[in-house]
Design a protein around this motif. Structure first.
Motif, PDB file in Angstrom:
ATOM      1  N   ALA B  92       0.797  -1.233   0.094  1.00 51.48           N
ATOM      2  CA  ALA B  92      -0.028  -0.170  -0.022  1.00 51.48           C
ATOM      3  C   ALA B  92       0.784   1.260   0.068  1.00 51.48           C
ATOM      4  O   ALA B  92       0.825   2.299  -0.606  1.00 51.48           O
ATOM      5  N   PRO B 114      -7.884   0.889  -2.330  1.00 49.99           N
ATOM      6  CA  PRO B 114      -8.368  -0.524  -2.086  1.00 49.99           C
ATOM      7  C   PRO B 114      -9.087  -0.900  -3.611  1.00 49.99           C
ATOM      8  O   PRO B 114      -8.751  -2.142  -3.915  1.00 49.99           O
ATOM      9  N   GLU B 123      -5.759  -7.692  -2.497  1.00 45.13           N
ATOM     10  CA  GLU B 123      -6.762  -7.184  -1.751  1.00 45.13           C
ATOM     11  C   GLU B 123      -6.343  -7.477  -0.237  1.00 45.13           C
ATOM     12  O   GLU B 123      -6.126  -6.620   0.361  1.00 45.13           O
ATOM     13  N   GLY B 126      -2.096  -5.699   1.344  1.00 47.91           N
ATOM     14  CA  GLY B 126      -1.843  -4.112   1.413  1.00 47.91           C
ATOM     15  C   GLY B 126      -0.899  -4.074   2.292  1.00 47.91           C
ATOM     16  O   GLY B 126       0.218  -3.126   2.053  1.00 47.91           O
TER      17      GLY B 126
END
Lengths: 260, 301
Positions: B92, B114, B123, B126
């Motif tokens: 992320a 997201p 998903e 992250g």
């Protein structure tokens, strides 16, 4: 071979590159600070007390106080140099971080400037840590020592720029050994970190006087003693010259390396 | 979207890009094919404004490049050939930091993360470190990173090189989705199946020049007979001596294999069934045949 000699073209995005390095540093703060500080701290304490016990006062102060000013400059130089050599080379060549940043709307000039300022920022932190130690040990109480902080920034930019020239030319990490053996180590020994430069033979004194570290020390040492440095403008000018010439040279060489 | 007109670039007297014209239409996937050293990556670097052409004009999304390359790159996404993800950051954080380079606010990037992770099939990753990702995951993250600024045009430099078949199919699927959403894609590859599957149009590059351009079907129809027989094994020589002259086919010998290009494969097949020890393979002609015909069979290192 065409060289792009135009002045740096900077945009506000250079701040985001600096900020990227800050985010990495925050994750690795403890080992990073230890790495930058352990060496100069132990030199200062070990030599300061150890050799200091055998020495008469220099400039009317104990040896450790004399050494303290040298250590601030040494630590600042060391930190800027390591960051602009090894870390910048990793990001430029090994991890290809610069390449991916250049695919975004950020120019190479922004990146080189941000990397130089980042290395300078780190070196200021190292210098401040030594300054805190000096205050803590009671080696200096002069408010003039606060002037050391902007001096660290100028030194940081100068030494980072000089190191960045080597990074621009490096094929691998091994190349940096030349820089340490042929420039950094002689500079530390000829610039008055550990002993007054006046103790050296005249030729070595002249070499030392041409090197940026000796000018930084000529500014830092009186400040630690609580005095206003003599010829401050000259010393600042020499450091600024090393910073500007070093940065432009680094920029031209990095442009040649990555944009052709 | 992207136009190159008469673009040239030399290095040390060698013309790496020797007069290239390209014009990408909105919403198409355009392929640049070519052997190693054909000038694909240099063409991409020119289009990004990282290097200046010696001659010619480049426009990216209406901006003249390299003069206004920074403005053009603001609306562009790039997936580089070598993974250049930040190993010091999580998945992320890689997206967040990259978004900042586009001048995006942290809140705007956080809102987008997201969706980008879902698109990349990451998903649940992250917070993962880059070192813990597989090659396919890294490439998908590189793709997600290239989408952080919601670009109109995407450049992909050999997006599936080094990936296993499953990972390649996943990347292809995502690229098809992007084209479905109206994005324009420029992709370099040396995989013909990739180009045939994904590209609406493509150009074959060799020695810095475009030597053929069109849809994959057009190129096959234009340059090659529709059927191919690959002959190999014992007895190929004798069989060819006996039959080649009578068959309406074009023959090409490459190493141990003889390629036989023809309009109607049935007569030759009838003969081959009686040919004994010799082995053969019949297949429809494809882009690879065109590519090898145009660029030759020599090894490019």
């Amino acid at each position: 071979m065409r060289l792009d000699l135009t002045p740096p073209r900077l945009t506000p995005s250079c701040f985001q590159v600096w900020r990227r390095n800050l985010l990495v540093w925050r994750k690795l703060m403890v080992p990073s600070l230890l790495g930058n500080l352990a060496d100069p701290t132990f030199y200062m304490l070990g030599l300061g007390f150890g050799i200091g016990a055998l020495m008469p006062a220099i400039d009317g102060v104990p040896y450790i106080t004399f050494l303290a000013a040298g250590t601030i400059c040494y630590a600042t130089m060391n930190s800027a140099t390591f960051e602009a050599l090894y870390s910048a080379f990793s990001r430029m060549h090994v991890q290809r971080t610069w390449d991916s940043i250049m695919n975004a709307p950020v120019g190479l000039d922004d990146i080189v400037f941000a990397e130089t300022m980042w290395a300078a920022s780190k070196s200021v932190l190292s210098g401040i840590a030594i300054l805190l130690l000096i205050w803590l040990l009671g080696l200096s109480h002069s408010p003039l020592t606060l002037w050391l902080i902007p001096l660290m920034l100028l030194m940081g930019v100068a030494f980072a720029s000089m190191a960045m020239v080597m990074t621009a030319l490096a094929g691998s990490y091994d190349f940096f050994m030349y820089y340490f053996s042929l420039l950094v180590t002689p500079m530390v020994l000829l610039s008055g970190v550990f002993y007054p430069i006046s103790a050296l033979p005249p030729l070595l004194q002249q070499v030392g006087a041409a090197l940026p570290l000796s000018h930084a020390i000529d500014l830092a040492r009186p400040l630690v003693y609580g005095r206003v440095p003599e010829d401050a403008l000259l010393h600042l000018g020499v450091l600024a010259l090393y910073a500007i010439v070093g940065f432009m040279l680094a920029l031209i060489l990095v442009r040649r390396r990555l944009l052709e | 979207m992207l136009s190159l007109q008469g673009v040239r670039k030399s290095y040390g007297g060698r013309e790496v890009v020797a007069g290239i014209d390209l014009d990408l239409r909105p919403g198409e996937c355009y392929g640049l094919l070519g052997p190693n050293g054909a000038g694909k990556t240099t063409t991409l670097r020119l289009a990004l404004g990282l290097i200046a052409p010696d001659a010619g004009a480049i426009h990216v999304l209406g901006e003249p490049v390299p003069a206004r390359a920074i403005a053009a790159r603001r609306r562009l996404g790039v997936v580089p050939q070598a993974d250049s993800l930040d190993p010091d950051f999580t998945v992320a954080e890689n997206l967040l930091v990259y978004g900042r380079y586009f001048g995006l606010r942290d809140s705007a990037v956080h809102a987008r993360i997201p969706g980008l992770l879902a698109f990349a099939g990451l998903e649940t990753r992250g917070a993962a470190r880059i070192a813990s990702l597989s090659g396919g995951m890294k490439r998908r993250l590189s793709l997600a990173r290239a989408l952080v600024n919601d670009p109109e045009l995407l450049f992909l430099d050999e997006p599936t090189t080094g990936l296993d078949p499953q990972a390649r199919h996943l990347i292809w699927d995502r690229l098809k989705r992007l084209v479905g959403r109206g994005r324009t894609i420029l992709l370099t590859t040396h995989f013909m199946d990739e180009a045939e599957r994904l590209c609406d149009r493509l150009a074959i590059l060799d020695n810095g020049r475009i030597i053929a351009q069109g849809t994959p079907e057009q190129l096959v129809a234009e340059h090659i007979e529709p059927h191919v027989l690959e002959l190999f094994g014992e007895g190929v020589g004798q069989w060819l001596d006996a039959h080649a002259a009578r068959l309406p086919a074009r023959f090409e010998k490459v190493g141990e294999t003889t390629f036989c290009y023809l309009r109607d494969p049935l007569p030759a097949l009838a003969e081959l069934r009686q040919a004994g020890a010799m082995r053969y393979l019949q297949r429809p002609a494809n882009l690879e045949d065109v590519f090898l015909k145009l660029t030759g069979h020599d090894l490019r290192d």
